[in-house]
Design an enzyme around this catalytic site. Structure first.
Site, PDB file in Angstrom:
ATOM      1  N   ARG A   1     -15.377  12.922  15.381  1.00 33.88           N
ATOM      2  CA  ARG A   1     -14.252  12.095  14.942  1.00 33.88           C
ATOM      3  C   ARG A   1     -12.944  12.608  15.541  1.00 33.88           C
ATOM      4  NH1 ARG A   1     -18.057   9.596  13.529  1.00 33.88           N
ATOM      5  NH2 ARG A   1     -18.620   8.830  11.456  1.00 33.88           N
TER       6      ARG A   1
ATOM      7  N   GLY B   1       0.833  -1.215   0.000  1.00 30.19           N
ATOM      8  CA  GLY B   1       0.000   0.000   0.000  1.00 30.19           C
ATOM      9  C   GLY B   1       0.858   1.250   0.000  1.00 30.19           C
TER      10      GLY B   1
ATOM     11  N   VAL C   1      -7.661   9.086   9.207  1.00 30.38           N
ATOM     12  CA  VAL C   1      -6.386   9.664   8.755  1.00 30.38           C
ATOM     13  C   VAL C   1      -6.660  10.666   7.632  1.00 30.38           C
ATOM     14  CG1 VAL C   1      -4.057   9.077   7.950  1.00 30.38           C
ATOM     15  CG2 VAL C   1      -5.427   7.343   9.123  1.00 30.38           C
TER      16      VAL C   1
ATOM     17  N   TYR D   1     -15.804  -4.335   5.809  1.00 31.70           N
ATOM     18  CA  TYR D   1     -14.446  -3.847   6.119  1.00 31.70           C
ATOM     19  C   TYR D   1     -14.076  -4.222   7.550  1.00 31.70           C
ATOM     20  CZ  TYR D   1     -10.895  -0.095   6.869  1.00 31.70           C
ATOM     21  OH  TYR D   1      -9.762   0.634   7.166  1.00 31.70           O
TER      22      TYR D   1
ATOM     23  N   TRP E   1     -22.395  16.665   4.065  1.00 28.47           N
ATOM     24  CA  TRP E   1     -23.360  15.563   4.124  1.00 28.47           C
ATOM     25  C   TRP E   1     -23.672  15.196   5.565  1.00 28.47           C
ATOM     26  CZ3 TRP E   1     -20.626  12.208  -0.177  1.00 28.47           C
ATOM     27  CH2 TRP E   1     -20.846  12.838  -1.423  1.00 28.47           C
TER      28      TRP E   1
ATOM     29  N   THR F   1      -7.123   6.241  14.089  1.00 33.99           N
ATOM     30  CA  THR F   1      -8.428   6.877  13.890  1.00 33.99           C
ATOM     31  C   THR F   1      -8.477   7.383  12.438  1.00 33.99           C
ATOM     32  OG1 THR F   1      -7.389   8.841  14.787  1.00 33.99           O
ATOM     33  CG2 THR F   1      -8.747   7.559  16.294  1.00 33.99           C
TER      34      THR F   1
ATOM     35  N   HIS G   1     -12.966   9.618   2.157  1.00 36.67           N
ATOM     36  CA  HIS G   1     -13.337   9.954   3.533  1.00 36.67           C
ATOM     37  C   HIS G   1     -13.772  11.412   3.615  1.00 36.67           C
ATOM     38  CE1 HIS G   1     -10.944   6.281   4.399  1.00 36.67           C
ATOM     39  NE2 HIS G   1     -11.887   6.122   5.318  1.00 36.67           N
TER      40      HIS G   1
END
Ligand code: NAP
Ligand code: GDP
Length: 323
Positions: A217, A16, A175, A145, A210, A173, A188
């Site tokens: 968060r 990744g 990112v 997920y 939205w 948390t 995100h």
């Protein structure tokens, strides 16, 4: 593990490596955090499709890593998760099984994989801590997920018990930072809002946030997370996971996060809340006290500064950014 083995040079494979977190680790290493006896290799899906067991095994045989930071995953924001729970489950189960088993078979000394605070039980007490991962069903929006990620923790325990492997995981948390996925539908909340504010300013249109803006968060800047990942790789020796997060006092509402972006971009237009869209999980407040026991003095980048840097990066790299 004997000190003789540990003094050998380390070859660290980062799966990744082209993503948000991978690029941040690459930058921190390039900026001087890499040690002389470390060789870092960053790979993306063009190097191997990690859903394919043979390709994964070939990648490990090619690079012969001694250590692995495993970031590769199917990743997305709330709205992508809600649409593709099955794909999130299957792809991530496949990727994780292939990576962990290839690491075991080729004698990798340590693997650090990546979970997320959104995989914790939906019905829970707060703050959430590392012992609570398997205590109840995850939020229905991202169960695919979440269950795939939870299995990493189960596999780490099993590889340790049966084969003595040092496979561990971290739990970040939300990112954000440069090289994020700024696609409005799939990404995100912060990269989505940064892209939306950019377009609203350009076109003189309203910014649509939205949901109600009320969910809360804890956001971590990718470059801070990268420094913590490198510390975990070098110093953290537990198989059990560790939450990598700012403190509970640094949790913000989606509305406050949007205001920080509006201010960073100096957007003067109308801001509306589209409450026909889902709020998702209301909060997933996590404790960073385990991290603080290990690293009491770690300094996180202030949220507004990290937002400013990310907005600047997006605007300067608009053509190439993932969107
Ligand atoms: P990202 O930007 O979407 O990057 C995903 C990476 O995975 C890319 O390098 C991608 O390669 C690679 N990848 C995806 N499918 C692959 C496959 N089949 N074979 C090989 N490589 C594949 O994700 P991120 O935000 O950096 O996330 C990194 C890790 O952090 C993930 O494990 C994620 O679950 C976790 N995490 C993220 C967040 C967050 O808010 N972003 C929060 C908590 C945990 P290509 O570029 O070639 O497609
Ligand atoms: P989560 O933290 O795993 O739920 O995922 P996200 O990063 O996608 O954040 C979702 C939260 O942000 C929800 O409360 C959404 O209603 C809210 N939100 C507001 N605007 C946006 C947006 O443009 N994109 C996304 N993904 N979420 C948004």
């Amino acid at each position: 593990m004997s000190s003789e083995v540990e003094t050998k040079p380390r070859r660290i494979l980062v799966t990744g490596g082209s993503g948000l977190v991978g690029k941040a680790i690459e930058k921190v290493v390039a900026d001087g955090e890499g040690l002389q006896d470390e060789e870092w290799i960053f790979v993306a899906s063009k190097d191997a499709d990690l859903t394919n067991a043979a390709d994964t095994r070939a990648l490990f045989e090619k690079y012969k890593p001694t250590h692995v930071i495993h970031l590769a995953a199917m990743v997305g924001g709330l709205f992508r998760n809600m649409k593709y729970n099955l794909d999130f489950l299957r792809k991530n189960l496949q990727i994780n099984d292939n990576v962990l088993h290839s690491a075991y078979e080729t004698g990798v000394r340590k693997v650090v994989s990546c979970l997320s605070t959104c995989i914790f039980p939906d019905k829970t007490t707060y703050p959430i801590d590392e012992t609570m991962i398997h205590n109840g069903a995850p939020h229905s929006s991202n169960f695919g997920y979440s269950y795939a990620k939870r299995m990493i923790d189960v596999q780490n325990r099993a590889y340790h018990e049966q084969h003595g492997c040092t496979f561990t995981s971290v739990i970040p948390t939300n990112v954000f930072g440069p090289h994020d996925n700024f696609n409005i539908e799939d990404g995100h909340v912060l990269p989505g809002l940064i892209h939306k504010v950019y377009l609203a300013k350009l076109n003189g249109t309203p910014l649509s946030i939205w949901g109600t803006g009320k969910p809360r968060r804890q956001f971590i800047y990718s470059l801070d997370l990268a420094r913590l990942f490198i510390w975990v790789l070098r110093e953290y020796n537990e198989v059990d996971p560790i939450i990598l997060s700012v403190g509970e006092e640094d949790e913000v509402s989606i509305k406050e996060a949007a205001e920080s972006i509006v201010s960073a971009v100096d957007f003067k237009g109308e801001v509306i809340f589209d409450s026909t869209k889902s709020d998702g999980q209301f909060k997933k407040t996590a404790s960073n006290s385990k991290l603080r026991k290990y690293l009491p003095g770690f300094q996180f980048t202030p949220f507004n500064q990290a937002i400013q840097e990310t907005c600047k990066w997006f605007s300067a790299n608009y053509e190439q950014a993932r969107k």
